[in-house]
Write an enzyme that holds these catalytic residues in place. Structure first.
Site, PDB file in Angstrom:
ATOM      1  NE  ARG A   1       1.724   2.949  27.620  1.00  0.00           N
ATOM      2  CZ  ARG A   1       1.341   3.003  28.887  1.00  0.00           C
ATOM      3  NH1 ARG A   1       2.202   2.728  29.845  1.00  0.00           N
ATOM      4  NH2 ARG A   1       0.110   3.340  29.191  1.00  0.00           N
TER       5      ARG A   1
ATOM      6  CG  HIS B   1       7.441  -0.048  19.474  1.00  0.00           C
ATOM      7  ND1 HIS B   1       6.111  -0.057  19.099  1.00  0.00           N
ATOM      8  CD2 HIS B   1       7.667  -1.240  20.073  1.00  0.00           C
ATOM      9  CE1 HIS B   1       5.562  -1.210  19.469  1.00  0.00           C
ATOM     10  NE2 HIS B   1       6.486  -1.943  20.065  1.00  0.00           N
TER      11      HIS B   1
ATOM     12  N   PRO C   1      10.692   8.278  32.748  1.00  0.00           N
ATOM     13  CG  PRO C   1      11.553   8.560  30.624  1.00  0.00           C
ATOM     14  CD  PRO C   1      10.344   8.106  31.353  1.00  0.00           C
ATOM     15  CD  GLU C   2       9.967  11.672  38.423  1.00  0.00           C
ATOM     16  OE1 GLU C   2      10.285  12.793  38.852  1.00  0.00           O
ATOM     17  OE2 GLU C   2       9.153  10.948  38.999  1.00  0.00           O
TER      18      GLU C   2
END
Ligand SMILES: [Zn+2]
Length: 294
Positions: free
Chosen positions: A116, A98, A2-3
């Site tokens: 992650r 997660h 994501p930016e």
């Protein structure tokens, strides 16, 4: 990853859904994402607090909360890292594998999921203090941009990723903005002329703004009608058309023809990150700044 535009879209999506809601309990499944905040501190601080505001700063999500029992304002800082997602689920929905942090709200639950665990949800606000100008705000002017660039010998692409200069410009939009401005990613920042700096300044704002308006390719709503996994998150509005147009002119297009001049788009590695550029449209302007081939 994501930016800035994805984070902005996420914040706009979450704000009306979160503001006004209170946190009944806090469930931390992965304490790593809180660092350096402890589970105890987060739980104690957030329990009973109410969301009063939500905004984006660079690629951070800044949650403002009010704690009636402590009579204090709380700032909770979120970052999606590489794979983070934040969304709301109904109370009875099963948690994703997660899930890193789950906030039980007075209605539904807020989930921070991260496969992650590079993302963050923390009470530590020090990262915000190190950020430079916000590219879409009035503080980001060509003059102030020039001031910083003139002091740097780093290649302009590398300098654009320095979050203490312009905060929130990531790898994708740095390449895209340089292409739009017709500037070689290899030119040392201080060699840029004022006209080029102004062009780059405008390009940065344009590529970010357009991406926000377009949304990303990810579905935004949990309902999931017509979308792949039915989840979440940062992404385009529901009414966006299904035919999703490739939005990038150079990013991830190595080997393909430039849409402007037909030259082959090239990839190079700068500061361990990929840069994509068109050697036809983005020439080094002076022989002096031409980089020796390695
Ligand atoms: Zn070109």
């Amino acid at each position: 990853m994501p930016e800035l535009p994805e984070v902005e879209v996420l914040v706009r999506h979450l704000a009306p859904r979160l503001v006004g809601r209170s946190i009944l309990s806090v469930n931390v499944c992965r304490s790593r994402v809180l660092a350096p905040t402890s589970i105890r501190s987060l739980t104690h601080t957030l329990r009973g607090a109410r969301f009063v505001g939500l905004r984006r700063r660079a690629k951070y999500i800044v949650f403002n909360l009010h704690s009636p029992k402590r009579h204090s304002e709380i700032i909770l800082v979120g970052h999606l890292g590489m794979t983070g997602r934040m969304y709301l689920l109904p109370c009875d929905a099963p948690l994703p594998k997660h899930a890193a942090v789950v906030l039980d709200l007075d209605r539904g639950k807020f989930v921070f999921e991260d496969t992650r665990y590079f993302g963050r949800l923390t009470l530590d606000i020090t990262a915000l203090g190190r950020l430079g100008m916000e590219p879409l705000e009035a503080e980001f002017t060509p003059e102030r941009f020039a001031e910083v660039l003139k002091r740097s010998a780093q290649p302009i692409k590398v300098k654009l990723l320095d979050q203490s200069v312009v905060a929130g410009v990531g790898n994708i939009y740095a390449s895209e903005a340089l292409f739009r401005a017709g500037i070689s990613p290899r030119i040392p920042a201080r060699k840029l002329k004022n006209a080029q700096i102004e062009s780059l300044w405008r390009s940065i704002r344009e590529v970010l703004q357009e991406a926000i308006e377009r949304g990303s390719s990810m579905p935004l709503a949990y309902s999931g009608t017509g979308t792949k996994d039915g989840l979440f998150y940062f992404g385009r509005e529901l009414e966006a058309p299904d035919t999703y147009q490739e939005p990038f002119r150079v990013y991830d297009r190595a080997g393909k023809p430039c849409l402007e001049c037909g030259s082959t788009i090239k990839r190079l590695v700068q500061a361990a990150r990929s840069t994509f550029f068109c050697p036809g449209c983005q020439r080094s302007q002076h022989s002096k700044v031409r980089i020796k081939s390695s």
